[in-house]
Design an enzyme around this catalytic site. Sequence first.
Site, PDB file in Angstrom:
ATOM      1  CG  PHE A  10      22.094 -61.320 -23.574  1.00  0.00           C
ATOM      2  CD1 PHE A  10      20.827 -60.976 -23.117  1.00  0.00           C
ATOM      3  CD2 PHE A  10      23.065 -61.640 -22.652  1.00  0.00           C
ATOM      4  CE1 PHE A  10      20.557 -60.932 -21.759  1.00  0.00           C
ATOM      5  CE2 PHE A  10      22.796 -61.601 -21.290  1.00  0.00           C
ATOM      6  CZ  PHE A  10      21.545 -61.249 -20.838  1.00  0.00           C
ATOM      7  CB  THR A  29      13.286 -65.868 -22.026  1.00  0.00           C
ATOM      8  OG1 THR A  29      13.651 -67.255 -22.079  1.00  0.00           O
ATOM      9  CG2 THR A  29      14.338 -65.090 -22.768  1.00  0.00           C
ATOM     10  N   GLY A  55      11.033 -67.981 -28.908  1.00  0.00           N
ATOM     11  CA  GLY A  55      10.867 -69.017 -27.893  1.00  0.00           C
ATOM     12  C   GLY A  55       9.426 -69.198 -27.460  1.00  0.00           C
ATOM     13  NE  ARG A  96      -3.682 -65.256 -25.066  1.00  0.00           N
ATOM     14  CZ  ARG A  96      -4.970 -64.956 -24.867  1.00  0.00           C
ATOM     15  NH1 ARG A  96      -5.341 -64.279 -23.798  1.00  0.00           N
ATOM     16  NH2 ARG A  96      -5.886 -65.321 -25.742  1.00  0.00           N
ATOM     17  CB  ILE A  97       1.536 -60.235 -21.839  1.00  0.00           C
ATOM     18  CG1 ILE A  97       1.809 -59.044 -22.768  1.00  0.00           C
ATOM     19  CG2 ILE A  97       2.634 -60.369 -20.790  1.00  0.00           C
ATOM     20  CD1 ILE A  97       3.040 -59.175 -23.649  1.00  0.00           C
ATOM     21  CE  LYS A 146       4.776 -60.954  -9.831  1.00  0.00           C
ATOM     22  NZ  LYS A 146       5.063 -61.787  -8.664  1.00  0.00           N
ATOM     23  CB  ILE A 148      18.539 -67.978 -22.089  1.00  0.00           C
ATOM     24  CG1 ILE A 148      17.604 -67.063 -22.881  1.00  0.00           C
ATOM     25  CG2 ILE A 148      18.928 -69.185 -22.940  1.00  0.00           C
ATOM     26  CD1 ILE A 148      18.260 -66.440 -24.109  1.00  0.00           C
ATOM     27  CD  GLU A 153      15.676 -60.790 -30.465  1.00  0.00           C
ATOM     28  OE1 GLU A 153      16.759 -60.218 -30.560  1.00  0.00           O
ATOM     29  OE2 GLU A 153      15.546 -61.961 -30.037  1.00  0.00           O
TER      30      GLU A 153
END
Lengths: 733, 192
Positions: free
Chosen positions: A238, A466, A507, A621-622, A626, A464, A698
């Site tokens: 974080f 992510t 990232g 784009r994802i 999940k 981390i 963020e």
Amino acid sequence: MSYFFDSKNTEQMPKGRVEGIAKVTGKAKYSAEYDIPDVTYGVMVGSTIASGRILKMQIEEAMKAPGVIDILSHENKPYVSGFSGMKEMPDNRFGLPIFYTDKVYYNDQPIAMVVAETIEDAMFAASLVKAEYEEAIPETDFAKKAKEVSLKETENDRGSVGAWENAPYKVDQEYTIATEVHNPMEMHATIAQWKPNDKLVLYDKNQGVNRVQSVISSLFDIPTDNIHVISEFVGGGFGSGLRVWPHTIAAVMAAQQVKRPVKVMLTRPQMFTMVGYRPESWQRVKLGADKDGKFLGVIHQAKNISSKIQGFSDGITRVTRKIYGFKNVKTEEAIVDLNVPMPTWNRGPGDTTGCFGVESAIDELCHELKLDPVDVRLKNIAPYEMETGLPWSTNYLNECLEKGAELIGWKNRNPVPGSQKEGDYKIGYGVAVGMWGSGRSYTGASIDMQKDGVITVRTAMTDIGTGTGTGMQNVAHTVTGIPKSKIKIELGNSDFPKAPSQGGSRGMASVSSAVYAASLALKRKVAGYAWPDKDANTLNIDDISLSDKGITYKDSFLPYADIFGKNNLNDIKVEEFAGPGEERKKYGFCSSAAHFYKVKVHEKTGKIKMDRMVIVADAGRIINPKAAANQVIGAGAGGIGMGLLEEQLIDFKTGRLIGNDLAGYHFAVNADVPLIEVSFIGKPDPNINPSGAKGLGEVGIIGAAPAIANAVFNATGKRVRDIPITVERFFNA
Amino acid sequence: MSMSRRFFLKSSSALAALSFIPNSVKAFYQDVKEKFFVKKQMIPIQLEINKKQYSLTVDSRATLLDVLREELNLTGSKKGCDHGQCGACTVHINGEQALSCLTLAAMAQGKAITTIEGLADGDNLHPMQEAFIENDGFQCGYCTSGQIMSAVACVNEGHTGSVEEIKEYMSGNLCRCGAYNGITEAIQQVAK
């Protein structure tokens, strides 16, 4: 050895994250968990005063305790070239020059480290270390000192300052936010191990191994390549892992001094003082609009806590210059230096804080004008990147607002505060938005293919939590065609291709580009070996595909066994780097999110419960649906902390923190968080990078706290401008 | 011999305050300390962990968590606070949830200890482990071992009647990443 991927259970892979099995079986190794022979234990000792000087360390009793090997302090430390000959504080770029100063700048400043044979010995001896001080009166009260510190121009003003003053409708309010501490579940830890010829191995909790490498390299004056940093599993960050903190430096020094590996793990109370926090802040927002809610001008002023060691500005007013199409903007900031630990970036730094001020002020304005807060926002979204004048590459904040309004049932909201009830609870709905500048940084990735067609994709970037590794696997699979069960991931290791720190939502946008480039390079390289008569560089890349068995080019297929055999190969390796380019000169880039929350407020007790949380994000784009949803859910949970729970208090007289553990400092537990409803716009950004992913870490928290406060206002008519909204703040508002 | 951990912690914090105390009181405290302070003592113990017997010589002050992590390299149980506030170190002792950071190793003798490493049946994951993967019930993974050990207890003890009941039961296991949706959904899935 890599713990990230357990190839024995590949059939599990498609169901979840690439490192899922390692994490649910306890096999994942975090930095303090490597089994290093002959390791010793280091425990940090903090000062018991907040300002002054150490006259003498009192370590005699501690040295007599069983198992103690040495005690480092400013009276007993090895040579560190970066600290020796250092000029007066502040302005030391490494932060606290640990063990190279007798000055005390804050309470619990690390002043010694006990090194002992076992953790029990080290902890006990640490409790016996004392110091004799010359004590000065510390400055610790932010609210008090902030009044004495003048604001400075950020030099980003636009248009006319007076536009705000002359607007027919105005809001002029002050907002404050308490200090918030990152508190990742894994406490920061380092194992430092010196090897012959000035080589150093560090198992370290951080968000960027190359950053640690370069800081330690310049501090200890050894080549970067001599330092091997391993951070394969990082138990949350974080932002707390974006810097190299004193305990890591102390571990390196201690390992040098005792000539054995040293393991140090901070205690939970030390997590509050030794690895940063989001600084307490004050803001004033002056916002002007016409009768239709079109914004005419804004003045945003902000101050945040800083330490006496190093100045830290959180950049609170940046977001105001970004989200809305303000033609007239003035922003001013100041830092307030106190005898407190060093603050640092915390999830959505600056913007999360700034958004609370601006998004609350907008809600106040809408109430005064009797206008719908969704409509007013839609009307004012920045039509282009206001600071550069560049067109947005993509910005779907309007769609986030529309979709969120529909999902929460916004049209059923009664805009009259205090008008809706369910049982003993008043209910209310609130909206707020957030935005974060997106981008990517120069990042490397390599792919190594073995004879059996299994590939290993590597990068120095950390994961981390992510989902970096899973994203890398998804990109490599999509581009090469190789099934996921044959794609191993290794990361968080400075031996792998260089990468930026995992932070600032960069990232995935960065590493996906590098893996994309490496995947293309692999296809070409395998094609070159398969058909040496063809010029692999000129083949249409879309005609080449890889599978678990071999390579296909148009109608031709060749198995890997043949390719490796006839070329006499053991493996095929590629390494590629990717970074931002010309697109940065043509477009503005951002991720954004809209928060729609329903709260329940108990009339008699002031208990505030999050009933529903709808978050809609535009992050391009994802890549991992999940994990992406999970990121936003977690950010929303963080937002509950900021809005309702998290508050680091300080005793002004001694500079000691109050309630500095997980019983005293409350962040959201499971029961505080409803099942958060997350949606994505999901449209790829065509310009940012090949994957179209804009970054997500963020935006899920930026705008969360004001959405809560706005919902509380809708429920009760109480406008709480100081957060977290604890029961006493609620009743005092 | 078996002074509680609480006494140990209180005594050491009292020591830190020693510099403010008059000499006469200090001398008295030194006497008391000589008499009552638990000195470092190495003791032989037998532990049964994940159906395996271990004969160890440990520091009498050592917690079960530190023995697991530092002596036996069973690092699946996590240290998130060392004070029983976060749940990351949760194990099962005789089938019940226990915080290994608040359990002295010496107190766990003669009891059956199960850690996250002992939950799976060889390479076959426990259904709760599978459900955590499938529902993405974690991010960084650091609280996950404790979450799963508590989740198994949550189902065993029958606290899965509603989302609220699960969330209440699981609120002793903190997750700073905030993966609470996935954790709750994993438990619902296994409870079905």
